[in-house]
Design an enzyme around this catalytic site. Structure first.
Site, PDB file in Angstrom:
ATOM      1  N   SER A  33       0.824  -1.216   0.000  1.00 21.71           N
ATOM      2  CA  SER A  33       0.000   0.000   0.000  1.00 21.71           C
ATOM      3  C   SER A  33       0.854   1.261   0.000  1.00 21.71           C
ATOM      4  CB  SER A  33      -0.876   0.063   1.259  1.00 21.71           C
ATOM      5  OG  SER A  33      -1.880  -0.884   1.202  1.00 21.71           O
ATOM      6  N   HIS A  64      -3.483   1.113  -4.661  1.00 17.82           N
ATOM      7  CA  HIS A  64      -2.925  -0.044  -5.371  1.00 17.82           C
ATOM      8  C   HIS A  64      -3.315   0.103  -6.846  1.00 17.82           C
ATOM      9  CE1 HIS A  64      -1.687  -2.794  -2.025  1.00 17.82           C
ATOM     10  NE2 HIS A  64      -2.464  -1.969  -1.352  1.00 17.82           N
ATOM     11  N   HIS A  86      -5.655  -8.810  -2.134  1.00 18.37           N
ATOM     12  CA  HIS A  86      -5.791  -9.103  -0.709  1.00 18.37           C
ATOM     13  C   HIS A  86      -6.956 -10.046  -0.456  1.00 18.37           C
ATOM     14  CE1 HIS A  86      -3.916  -5.088  -0.960  1.00 18.37           C
ATOM     15  NE2 HIS A  86      -3.244  -5.444   0.124  1.00 18.37           N
ATOM     16  N   TYR A  88      -8.925  -9.711   2.026  1.00 14.40           N
ATOM     17  CA  TYR A  88     -10.089  -8.935   2.481  1.00 14.40           C
ATOM     18  C   TYR A  88     -10.920  -8.363   1.336  1.00 14.40           C
ATOM     19  CZ  TYR A  88      -7.054  -4.791   1.922  1.00 14.40           C
ATOM     20  OH  TYR A  88      -6.210  -3.835   1.425  1.00 14.40           O
ATOM     21  N   GLU A  89     -10.339  -8.341   0.134  1.00  9.22           N
ATOM     22  CA  GLU A  89     -11.105  -7.879  -1.021  1.00  9.22           C
ATOM     23  C   GLU A  89     -12.146  -8.914  -1.450  1.00  9.22           C
ATOM     24  OE1 GLU A  89      -8.620  -5.705  -4.171  1.00  9.22           O
ATOM     25  OE2 GLU A  89      -7.119  -6.751  -2.990  1.00  9.22           O
ATOM     26  N   ALA A 116       2.844  -2.289   3.877  1.00 10.25           N
ATOM     27  CA  ALA A 116       2.658  -1.292   4.933  1.00 10.25           C
ATOM     28  C   ALA A 116       2.171  -2.062   6.146  1.00 10.25           C
ATOM     29  CB  ALA A 116       1.612  -0.279   4.493  1.00 10.25           C
ATOM     30  N   MET A 219      -2.030  -7.010   6.516  1.00 13.15           N
ATOM     31  CA  MET A 219      -3.129  -7.815   5.953  1.00 13.15           C
ATOM     32  C   MET A 219      -2.731  -8.465   4.631  1.00 13.15           C
ATOM     33  SD  MET A 219      -6.080  -4.970   6.563  1.00 13.15           S
ATOM     34  CE  MET A 219      -6.135  -3.989   8.068  1.00 13.15           C
ATOM     35  N   SER A 220      -1.437  -8.747   4.465  1.00 12.81           N
ATOM     36  CA  SER A 220      -1.011  -9.265   3.154  1.00 12.81           C
ATOM     37  C   SER A 220       0.257 -10.103   3.285  1.00 12.81           C
ATOM     38  CB  SER A 220      -0.736  -8.086   2.218  1.00 12.81           C
ATOM     39  OG  SER A 220       0.393  -7.348   2.674  1.00 12.81           O
ATOM     40  N   ASN A 243       2.339   3.129  10.975  1.00 11.79           N
ATOM     41  CA  ASN A 243       1.643   3.589  12.194  1.00 11.79           C
ATOM     42  C   ASN A 243       2.052   2.688  13.345  1.00 11.79           C
ATOM     43  OD1 ASN A 243      -0.128   1.661  10.513  1.00 11.79           O
ATOM     44  ND2 ASN A 243      -1.012   1.497  12.564  1.00 11.79           N
ATOM     45  N   HIS A 257      -6.537   4.267   6.907  1.00 11.69           N
ATOM     46  CA  HIS A 257      -5.853   3.977   5.640  1.00 11.69           C
ATOM     47  C   HIS A 257      -5.115   5.196   5.090  1.00 11.69           C
ATOM     48  CE1 HIS A 257      -4.994   1.562   2.161  1.00 11.69           C
ATOM     49  NE2 HIS A 257      -5.596   2.399   1.342  1.00 11.69           N
TER      50      HIS A 257
END
Ligand code: HPA
Length: 289
Positions: A33, A64, A86, A88-89, A116, A219-220, A243, A257
């Site tokens: 990301s 992306h 991802h 989550y997509e 990220a 998440m990846s 973060n 995000h």
């Protein structure tokens, strides 16, 4: 339910790409990301949008881009994925990892992964780079694994080892390259834990992840690394700490995000320079262990 890819599907996509470009990449780089700027450093670039490549999934996340960029990074023949897929997509993991096997069939021998991530390790600061030493496949704990199902022997073994997933020599080289860059902050190294997302973690979850020994959360990445190791690619990668996770109930901080993308932007130049430098550390083609 969607039909899984057959070996022929991977072959068809690899052949389509090989017949549409003169480039013969040795290294594949997956941009996380906000880190797609790396693709702009590619020389003699030839670009394909994901939607023009047969069988390729489509990216749906802001930040992306959804393009494959062939060319050279620091004289090394590369293919850069500007935008990844991802879980989550809504993509199944066999779809998330499709490009990795295609790259393998195209002759790629090394995969560089970037992402990220939220910093769990209290030593980490926003903008730090963490070299990934190991990972925790959280979705794997509940059976979500890209290798689930009949094993395709032409790619690799039924039960691949993961204890050496992130190449030790390249990690060593990365520390040397970092020193040469003369950065003030040290290069961090640690364990990346993957959660399915898309929500950011609760405070209790972050505390748990810390106790499990994770240094960064995202998440990846993990599915691609598993598939890459299964098919014999050399792997190394790093997380950009965008973060620090919230660990206190007193804190008013919330991950979002936009913050992730903004920190990505600020640290992008450093990261581009670093990945480019590291290209020189990758052994030449044909030296795969
Ligand atoms: N958690 C999960 N994924 C992330 C984070 C985070 O705090 N930051 C960037 N990606």
């Amino acid at each position: 339910m969607e039909k899984e890819y057959t070996y022929k599907d991977y072959q068809n996509t690899a052949e389509w790409l090989l017949s549409h470009t003169k480039h013969r990449p040795q290294v594949a780089v997956i941009c996380g990301s906000g880190l797609g700027g790396l693709a702009d450093k590619v020389t003699q670039a030839q670009t394909f949008d994901y939607n023009e490549i047969p069988n390729f999934p489509q990216s749906t996340v802001p930040g992306h881009a959804g393009r494959l960029v062939f060319g050279f990074l620091n004289d090394r023949a590369c293919v850069v994925m500007q935008g990844r897929f991802h879980f989550y997509e809504g993509h199944p993991l066999w779809k998330v990892t499709f490009p990795v096997r295609v790259f393998r069939l195209m002759g790629v021998d090394t995969l560089v992964v970037t992402n990220a991530a939220g910093g769990l390790n209290p030593k980490f600061e926003v903008g730090d780079i963490m070299l990934i030493r190991d990972h925790i496949n959280m979705p794997g704990f509940s059976g979500q694994n890209p290798l689930r199902g009949p094993n395709e022997e032409r790619f690799g073994d039924r039960f691949p080892a993961m204890s050496d997933a992130y190449d030790r020599n390249l990690r060593k080289e990365a520390h040397c390259a970092w020193k040469r860059m003369g950065e003030e902050r040290e290069l961090q190294e640690g364990t990346y834990v993957m959660l399915g997302g898309p929500n950011f973690e609760t405070i209790a979850e972050c505390r748990l992840l810390q106790k499990l020994g994770a240094d960064a959360v995202g998440m990846s990445t993990v599915p691609e690394v598993i598939v890459a190791r299964h098919c014999g690619l050399r792997v190394f990668g790093f997380s950009l700490i965008t973060n620090k996770v919230t660990l206190s109930y007193e804190s008013l901080e919330k991950a979002n995000h936009e913050e992730v993308l903004e920190a990505g932007k600020q640290a992008a130049r450093k990261l581009e320079q670093f990945v480019s430098l590291l290209m020189a550390s990758i052994p030449p083609s044909g030296n795969i262990i």
